[in-house]
Design a protein around this motif. Structure first.
Motif, PDB file in Angstrom:
ATOM      1  N   PHE A  54      13.213   7.770  15.032  1.00  0.00           N
ATOM      2  CA  PHE A  54      12.616   9.083  15.337  1.00  0.00           C
ATOM      3  C   PHE A  54      11.790   9.000  16.618  1.00  0.00           C
ATOM      4  O   PHE A  54      11.879   9.859  17.488  1.00  0.00           O
ATOM      5  CB  PHE A  54      11.725   9.555  14.181  1.00  0.00           C
ATOM      6  N   ASP A  55      10.979   7.951  16.737  1.00  0.00           N
ATOM      7  CA  ASP A  55      10.093   7.821  17.898  1.00  0.00           C
ATOM      8  C   ASP A  55      10.892   7.645  19.198  1.00  0.00           C
ATOM      9  O   ASP A  55      10.564   8.235  20.221  1.00  0.00           O
ATOM     10  CB  ASP A  55       9.130   6.640  17.706  1.00  0.00           C
ATOM     11  N   LYS A  56      11.948   6.842  19.135  1.00  0.00           N
ATOM     12  CA  LYS A  56      12.748   6.605  20.343  1.00  0.00           C
ATOM     13  C   LYS A  56      13.527   7.854  20.736  1.00  0.00           C
ATOM     14  O   LYS A  56      13.664   8.165  21.920  1.00  0.00           O
ATOM     15  CB  LYS A  56      13.695   5.426  20.111  1.00  0.00           C
ATOM     16  N   ALA A  65       7.249  11.848   4.977  1.00  0.00           N
ATOM     17  CA  ALA A  65       6.603  13.150   5.203  1.00  0.00           C
ATOM     18  C   ALA A  65       7.615  14.181   5.692  1.00  0.00           C
ATOM     19  O   ALA A  65       7.322  15.374   5.738  1.00  0.00           O
ATOM     20  CB  ALA A  65       5.476  13.008   6.230  1.00  0.00           C
ATOM     21  N   ASN A  66       8.811  13.734   6.040  1.00  0.00           N
ATOM     22  CA  ASN A  66       9.828  14.642   6.576  1.00  0.00           C
ATOM     23  C   ASN A  66      10.331  15.613   5.495  1.00  0.00           C
ATOM     24  O   ASN A  66      10.845  15.197   4.459  1.00  0.00           O
ATOM     25  CB  ASN A  66      10.995  13.820   7.132  1.00  0.00           C
ATOM     26  N   ARG A  67      10.197  16.892   5.790  1.00  0.00           N
ATOM     27  CA  ARG A  67      10.494  17.904   4.770  1.00  0.00           C
ATOM     28  C   ARG A  67      11.966  17.982   4.409  1.00  0.00           C
ATOM     29  O   ARG A  67      12.337  18.171   3.252  1.00  0.00           O
ATOM     30  CB  ARG A  67       9.992  19.272   5.217  1.00  0.00           C
ATOM     31  N   GLY A 110       0.828  -1.201   0.000  1.00  0.00           N
ATOM     32  CA  GLY A 110       0.000   0.000   0.000  1.00  0.00           C
ATOM     33  C   GLY A 110       0.863   1.252   0.000  1.00  0.00           C
ATOM     34  O   GLY A 110       0.726   2.128  -0.859  1.00  0.00           O
ATOM     35  N   HIS A 111       1.811   1.322   0.942  1.00  0.00           N
ATOM     36  CA  HIS A 111       2.719   2.477   1.002  1.00  0.00           C
ATOM     37  C   HIS A 111       3.463   2.650  -0.320  1.00  0.00           C
ATOM     38  O   HIS A 111       3.583   3.751  -0.855  1.00  0.00           O
ATOM     39  CB  HIS A 111       3.746   2.287   2.119  1.00  0.00           C
ATOM     40  N   LEU A 112       3.980   1.533  -0.807  1.00  0.00           N
ATOM     41  CA  LEU A 112       4.821   1.541  -2.012  1.00  0.00           C
ATOM     42  C   LEU A 112       4.077   2.104  -3.231  1.00  0.00           C
ATOM     43  O   LEU A 112       4.646   2.804  -4.059  1.00  0.00           O
ATOM     44  CB  LEU A 112       5.256   0.093  -2.283  1.00  0.00           C
ATOM     45  N   THR A 126       1.811   8.803   5.633  1.00  0.00           N
ATOM     46  CA  THR A 126       1.482   8.001   6.810  1.00  0.00           C
ATOM     47  C   THR A 126       0.292   7.103   6.472  1.00  0.00           C
ATOM     48  O   THR A 126      -0.309   7.210   5.402  1.00  0.00           O
ATOM     49  CB  THR A 126       1.161   8.917   8.005  1.00  0.00           C
ATOM     50  N   ASP A 127      -0.078   6.229   7.412  1.00  0.00           N
ATOM     51  CA  ASP A 127      -1.097   5.216   7.144  1.00  0.00           C
ATOM     52  C   ASP A 127      -2.436   5.830   6.714  1.00  0.00           C
ATOM     53  O   ASP A 127      -2.859   6.852   7.260  1.00  0.00           O
ATOM     54  CB  ASP A 127      -1.304   4.358   8.398  1.00  0.00           C
ATOM     55  N   ASN A 128      -3.086   5.197   5.769  1.00  0.00           N
ATOM     56  CA  ASN A 128      -4.357   5.710   5.244  1.00  0.00           C
ATOM     57  C   ASN A 128      -5.091   4.614   4.487  1.00  0.00           C
ATOM     58  O   ASN A 128      -4.502   3.601   4.117  1.00  0.00           O
ATOM     59  CB  ASN A 128      -4.081   6.911   4.317  1.00  0.00           C
ATOM     60  N   GLY A 173       6.803  10.413  17.442  1.00  0.00           N
ATOM     61  CA  GLY A 173       8.004  11.216  17.584  1.00  0.00           C
ATOM     62  C   GLY A 173       8.472  11.942  16.337  1.00  0.00           C
ATOM     63  O   GLY A 173       9.064  13.015  16.443  1.00  0.00           O
ATOM     64  N   GLY A 174       8.231  11.355  15.168  1.00  0.00           N
ATOM     65  CA  GLY A 174       8.785  11.927  13.936  1.00  0.00           C
ATOM     66  C   GLY A 174       8.486  13.404  13.754  1.00  0.00           C
ATOM     67  O   GLY A 174       9.408  14.226  13.674  1.00  0.00           O
ATOM     68  N   PRO A 175       7.211  13.766  13.700  1.00  0.00           N
ATOM     69  CA  PRO A 175       6.882  15.177  13.489  1.00  0.00           C
ATOM     70  C   PRO A 175       7.414  16.075  14.616  1.00  0.00           C
ATOM     71  O   PRO A 175       7.850  17.197  14.354  1.00  0.00           O
ATOM     72  CB  PRO A 175       5.348  15.193  13.475  1.00  0.00           C
ATOM     73  N   SER A 206       8.993   3.637   7.334  1.00  0.00           N
ATOM     74  CA  SER A 206       7.838   3.808   8.218  1.00  0.00           C
ATOM     75  C   SER A 206       8.269   3.538   9.654  1.00  0.00           C
ATOM     76  O   SER A 206       9.451   3.460   9.957  1.00  0.00           O
ATOM     77  CB  SER A 206       6.721   2.865   7.791  1.00  0.00           C
ATOM     78  N   GLY A 207       7.275   3.376  10.529  1.00  0.00           N
ATOM     79  CA  GLY A 207       7.589   3.117  11.932  1.00  0.00           C
ATOM     80  C   GLY A 207       8.120   1.708  12.152  1.00  0.00           C
ATOM     81  O   GLY A 207       8.851   1.439  13.100  1.00  0.00           O
ATOM     82  N   GLY A 208       7.756   0.789  11.259  1.00  0.00           N
ATOM     83  CA  GLY A 208       8.164  -0.600  11.440  1.00  0.00           C
ATOM     84  C   GLY A 208       9.162  -1.101  10.412  1.00  0.00           C
ATOM     85  O   GLY A 208       9.750  -2.165  10.588  1.00  0.00           O
TER      86      GLY A 208
HETATM   87  O1  KG4 Z   1       3.765   4.668   7.736  1.00  0.00           O
HETATM   88  P1  KG4 Z   1       3.409   5.086   9.093  1.00  0.00           P
HETATM   89  O2  KG4 Z   1       2.252   6.033   9.288  1.00  0.00           O
HETATM   90  O3  KG4 Z   1       3.072   3.848   9.998  1.00  0.00           O
HETATM   91  C1  KG4 Z   1       3.753   2.648   9.883  1.00  0.00           C
HETATM   92  O4  KG4 Z   1       3.421   1.857   8.962  1.00  0.00           O
HETATM   93  O5  KG4 Z   1       4.693   2.472  10.698  1.00  0.00           O
HETATM   94  O6  KG4 Z   1       4.730   5.698   9.732  1.00  0.00           O
HETATM   95  C2  KG4 Z   1       4.778   6.204  11.014  1.00  0.00           C
HETATM   96  C3  KG4 Z   1       6.198   6.624  11.320  1.00  0.00           C
HETATM   97  C4  KG4 Z   1       6.387   6.984  12.785  1.00  0.00           C
HETATM   98  O7  KG4 Z   1       7.565   6.359  13.255  1.00  0.00           O
HETATM   99  C5  KG4 Z   1       6.541   8.498  12.755  1.00  0.00           C
HETATM  100  O8  KG4 Z   1       7.328   9.002  13.813  1.00  0.00           O
HETATM  101  C6  KG4 Z   1       7.192   8.731  11.409  1.00  0.00           C
HETATM  102  O9  KG4 Z   1       6.565   7.791  10.559  1.00  0.00           O
HETATM  103  N1  KG4 Z   1       6.969  10.096  10.887  1.00  0.00           N
HETATM  104  C7  KG4 Z   1       7.971  10.982  10.661  1.00  0.00           C
HETATM  105  C8  KG4 Z   1       7.351  12.186  10.222  1.00  0.00           C
HETATM  106  N2  KG4 Z   1       6.000  11.971  10.174  1.00  0.00           N
HETATM  107  C9  KG4 Z   1       5.792  10.684  10.593  1.00  0.00           C
HETATM  108  N3  KG4 Z   1       9.296  10.880  10.805  1.00  0.00           N
HETATM  109  C10 KG4 Z   1      10.055  11.965  10.512  1.00  0.00           C
HETATM  110  N4  KG4 Z   1       9.535  13.132  10.105  1.00  0.00           N
HETATM  111  C11 KG4 Z   1       8.214  13.303   9.941  1.00  0.00           C
HETATM  112  N5  KG4 Z   1       7.715  14.467   9.515  1.00  0.00           N
END
Ligand code: KG4
Ligand code: ZN
Length: 346
Positions: A165-167, A276-278, A113-115, A304-306, A178-180, A135-137
């Motif tokens: 990023f989250d950690k 999504a990171n600018r 889906g992401h891809l 991000t997930d949708n 954590g990312g945003p 992604s997060g995983g």
């Molecule tokens: O794809 P996603 O929504 O969920 C998973 O499939 O994991 O990705 C979520 C991950 C989280 O770790 C979040 O911190 C990171 O994406 N994330 C970002 C940003 N927005 C979301 N990391 C860095 N910069 C961002 N702007």
């Protein structure tokens, strides 16, 4: 016309995609507030909330598209990878809808889906391309020859980029996700104060390792924060966030450049939450411009997930005749590399 359902983690996403008219409607309910006080996703709470949200979201999406359930020709749901309870809610709900509507259901791989999410944009990438899925995983570099034709180029040997990023956000006392939060704080950071390592860039290969960066964050914070308070401590955290972000972005750019050179493919796709990171987008664009290539992204909300990406990936597979069997399937662990081109599985 395909209904897509995403419920693998902490977002409930529903969308309606039409092969002839494109994306008709999409809705998302984020559980960020629900999990925030725990500092991370609580699986049981996630499942319960998906159950609560799914039916109202489907109703809203159908209303928004101005169609009734009888117009829906198939239901796609995320079957994995993800949290097993959360996956089961979407799978159970999606399969029941399909059964009630007497239409086929199809199980979608979340990372596919992401891809494929950039394909929903007005200027979609053409095959073949190199994809960086962050992604997060997962952190995956994949050579994509077509839908379901994936070759693994590299992956993270430990933490995923989003996980890092989250950690790091947690160590800096920032909220979840954590990312945003890290990215926002990094904007005020001085990039010259600290230099974090670019893991595994000094040797050949396309694998990643991000777990060392959080140790770097921790030791830097411990050493430098002594006796600090107020504004000085805030500035220190911003400088660390900046150093961390620079290191992750640099590492991802270096590996993507390598992947592009190695494969000779000048089309790069970035997807997943971290896309999504600018700063990452800017630096990747600049790198690809130098190689004479082009970078493609989903729109920010589809990084991000949708549900839209699941509806689209499901449409690709349903139109090739793919359907779920009678056995109930939710696959918390499922490698993207196991996928076959649409209609060829099993
Ligand atoms: O794809 P996603 O929504 O969920 C998973 O499939 O994991 O990705 C979520 C991950 C989280 O770790 C979040 O911190 C990171 O994406 N994330 C970002 C940003 N927005 C979301 N990391 C860095 N910069 C961002 N702007
Ligand atoms: Zn995801």
């Amino acid at each position: 016309m395909i209904l897509g359902i995403e419920s693998s983690c902490d977002e409930t996403g529903v969308a309606l995609y039409s092969g002839s008219r494109g994306l008709l409607a999409h809705r998302l309910h984020s559980q960020v507030k629900l999990h925030a006080e725990y500092g991370g996703v609580v699986p049981e709470l996630a499942s319960r909330d998906h159950i609560r949200r799914l039916a109202p979201l489907v109703k809203t999406v159908l209303e928004e598209a101005g169609v009734g359930g009888e117009a829906v020709e198939g239901v796609a749901y995320t079957a994995g990878p993800g949290l097993v309870g959360a996956l089961l809610t979407g799978a159970g709900f999606g399969r029941s809808l399909a059964w009630a509507w007497q239409v086929p259901a199809v199980a979608v791989h979340h990372m596919e889906g992401h891809l494929l999410a950039p394909m929903l944009e007005p200027n979609p990438p053409a095959f073949p391309f190199v994809a960086l899925l962050v992604s997060g995983g997962h952190t995956l570099l994949v050579q994509v020859e077509g839908v379901g034709r994936y070759r693994l180029l590299g992956q993270s040997l430990d933490d995923a980029a989003g996980e890092a990023f989250d950690k790091t956000a947690k160590l800096l006392g920032l909220g979840y996700p954590g990312g945003p939060a890290v990215a926002m704080l990094a904007e005020r950071g001085d990039p010259r104060r600290f230099r974090f390592p670019r893991p595994m860039t000094d040797r050949p290969g396309l694998d990643f390792s991000f777990s060392g960066l959080k140790t770097f964050t921790l030791t830097t914070l411990r050493e430098e924060a002594r006796g600090l308070g107020g504004e000085a401590l805030e500035q220190l955290k911003a400088d660390i966030a900046r150093a961390f972000e620079e290191a992750v972005v640099d590492t991802l750019v270096i590996k993507c450049r390598r992947a592009v050179e190695q494969t000779g493919i000048r089309t790069l796709v970035l997807a997943g939450g971290v896309a999504a990171n600018r700063r990452l987008r800017r630096r990747m664009d600049a790198m690809m411009e130098k190689t004479g290539g082009e970078t493609f992204y989903p729109r920010l909300e589809f990084c991000t997930d949708n549900g839209a990406m699941i509806a689209y990936a499901g449409w690709q597979r349903l139109r090739a005749g793919e359907r779920v069997g009678p056995a109930f399937d939710a696959r918390p662990r499922w490698s993207l590399m196991e996928l076959e081109p649409p209609g060829q599985a099993g």
